[in-house]
Design a protein around this motif. Sequence first.
Motif, short mmCIF file in Angstrom:
data_model
loop_
_atom_site.label_atom_id
_atom_site.label_comp_id
_atom_site.label_asym_id
_atom_site.label_seq_id
_atom_site.Cartn_x
_atom_site.Cartn_y
_atom_site.Cartn_z
N VAL A 1 0.83 -1.21 0.00
CA VAL A 1 0.00 0.00 0.00
C VAL A 1 0.86 1.26 0.00
O VAL A 1 0.68 2.16 -0.84
CB VAL A 1 -0.96 0.00 1.21
N VAL A 2 1.79 1.34 0.93
CA VAL A 2 2.58 2.58 1.13
C VAL A 2 3.27 3.07 -0.14
O VAL A 2 3.24 4.28 -0.44
CB VAL A 2 3.59 2.40 2.28
N PRO A 3 3.89 2.19 -0.97
CA PRO A 3 4.56 2.70 -2.17
C PRO A 3 3.63 3.36 -3.18
O PRO A 3 4.10 4.06 -4.09
CB PRO A 3 5.21 1.43 -2.77
N LYS A 4 2.32 3.16 -3.03
CA LYS A 4 1.35 3.73 -3.97
C LYS A 4 0.64 4.95 -3.39
O LYS A 4 -0.29 5.48 -4.00
CB LYS A 4 0.31 2.67 -4.35
N LEU A 5 1.07 5.39 -2.21
CA LEU A 5 0.39 6.49 -1.53
C LEU A 5 1.07 7.82 -1.81
O LEU A 5 2.27 7.90 -2.03
CB LEU A 5 0.36 6.24 -0.02
N ASN A 6 0.24 8.87 -1.70
CA ASN A 6 0.75 10.24 -1.81
C ASN A 6 0.65 10.96 -0.47
O ASN A 6 0.68 12.19 -0.41
CB ASN A 6 -0.05 11.00 -2.88
N VAL A 7 0.52 10.22 0.64
CA VAL A 7 0.33 10.84 1.96
C VAL A 7 1.56 11.65 2.36
O VAL A 7 2.68 11.41 1.89
CB VAL A 7 0.03 9.78 3.04
N ASP A 8 1.33 12.59 3.28
CA ASP A 8 2.44 13.43 3.75
C ASP A 8 3.37 12.66 4.68
O ASP A 8 4.60 12.75 4.55
CB ASP A 8 1.88 14.66 4.49
N PHE A 9 2.80 11.93 5.63
CA PHE A 9 3.59 11.23 6.64
C PHE A 9 3.10 9.80 6.82
O PHE A 9 1.99 9.45 6.40
CB PHE A 9 3.51 11.97 7.99
N LEU A 10 3.95 9.01 7.45
CA LEU A 10 3.62 7.62 7.77
C LEU A 10 3.82 7.42 9.26
O LEU A 10 4.89 7.71 9.80
CB LEU A 10 4.52 6.67 6.98
N SER A 11 2.77 6.93 9.92
CA SER A 11 2.84 6.61 11.35
C SER A 11 3.12 5.11 11.49
O SER A 11 2.60 4.31 10.73
CB SER A 11 1.52 6.97 12.03
N TYR A 12 3.92 4.78 12.48
CA TYR A 12 4.29 3.38 12.73
C TYR A 12 3.93 3.03 14.16
O TYR A 12 4.49 3.59 15.10
CB TYR A 12 5.79 3.22 12.47
#
Length: 332
Positions: A174-185
């Motif tokens: 999912v993440v490689p296809k996202l345009n989100v600003d940040f990623l929470s872990y």
Amino acid sequence: TQIISPAYKFTKEDATVEGAREIAKLGSRILKIQLPAPAQFTELIGMPFTHYLLWYRTGNEWKGGMTPELRRKEYNATYLFTKDLLTRRDTTGKTFFLGHWEGDWALLPNMDPKGEFDAKAAAAMVEWLNVRQEAVDDARREVPYTRCRVYTYAEVNRVRDAMVGGKKRMANLVVPKLNVDFLSYAAYDCQLLPAAEVTKTLDWLNGQLPPKANLPAKRVFIGECGLSWTACGSDGKIHEQKNREIFTKFLSWRPPLVLYWQVYNNEVVDGQQVGFWLVDNKNKKTPLYETMKELFVQQEEAAKEMRRRSNRLPAFEQIAEFSENWLAQKGK
């Protein structure tokens, strides 16, 4: 830290508002919550926080696929909310992050890491999160604002499964296809690993994000971490020490934010409090609470000194470095 679905409270106030007051007294400038009703949200905006992380529109209607109607509703709601923040809240100068809870669980049936990853839902999640980002981008472009900031984030929680086990997870599908600003872990799957392995995990995860201009190079933050009271043998000294060590490992990577789960416990098993807390169900503050309170005082003093020397406030990397060193020294 955060206040979400607490198992207890001590006043007649709304539980989120009460918990937020406790976090403000602790000295934190950061508050993470599930977006409450407008009246409570306005009350929270008046508190002395600079950064608000919001679980925003976190129902899973998108899992069956993003129909045109769902897409329109998600876009419109997110656009109007962002526009409101950038207009009515601009004078506050506050920063808002719109996100959600542990996304891998939405893609694994019954939240079972041994279950079959739902590829159809993963594709829908990509569209859902990118629609939200599109709405925020459009509002930021169309609204004249100067002080307030609004960002989006997605949250992952089964990173090591993908990185080490090669399994299909949110981080690699999912993440490689996202345009989100940040990623929470929500970093429970790596927090007890050696520091070098934590660094390797965060580097790998940050590398899954497509590049984005005008944002820090490191766009992964720690949205949840920490060991519970019972996991530490209900020993306050051990609880403080082990969580302090966890914070130090994450801070050494210099993430934008690190959040401990949480101020009031939310998990009760067989009638017993699990103890994800800084203030227990008897309203007693833990040793970890006192450590964090002292750290926040020292952060403020360090920031004032840095501004005195350089005539500007420190970057988050500088405060992360200061905090890592302070916590490490406290353990000696």
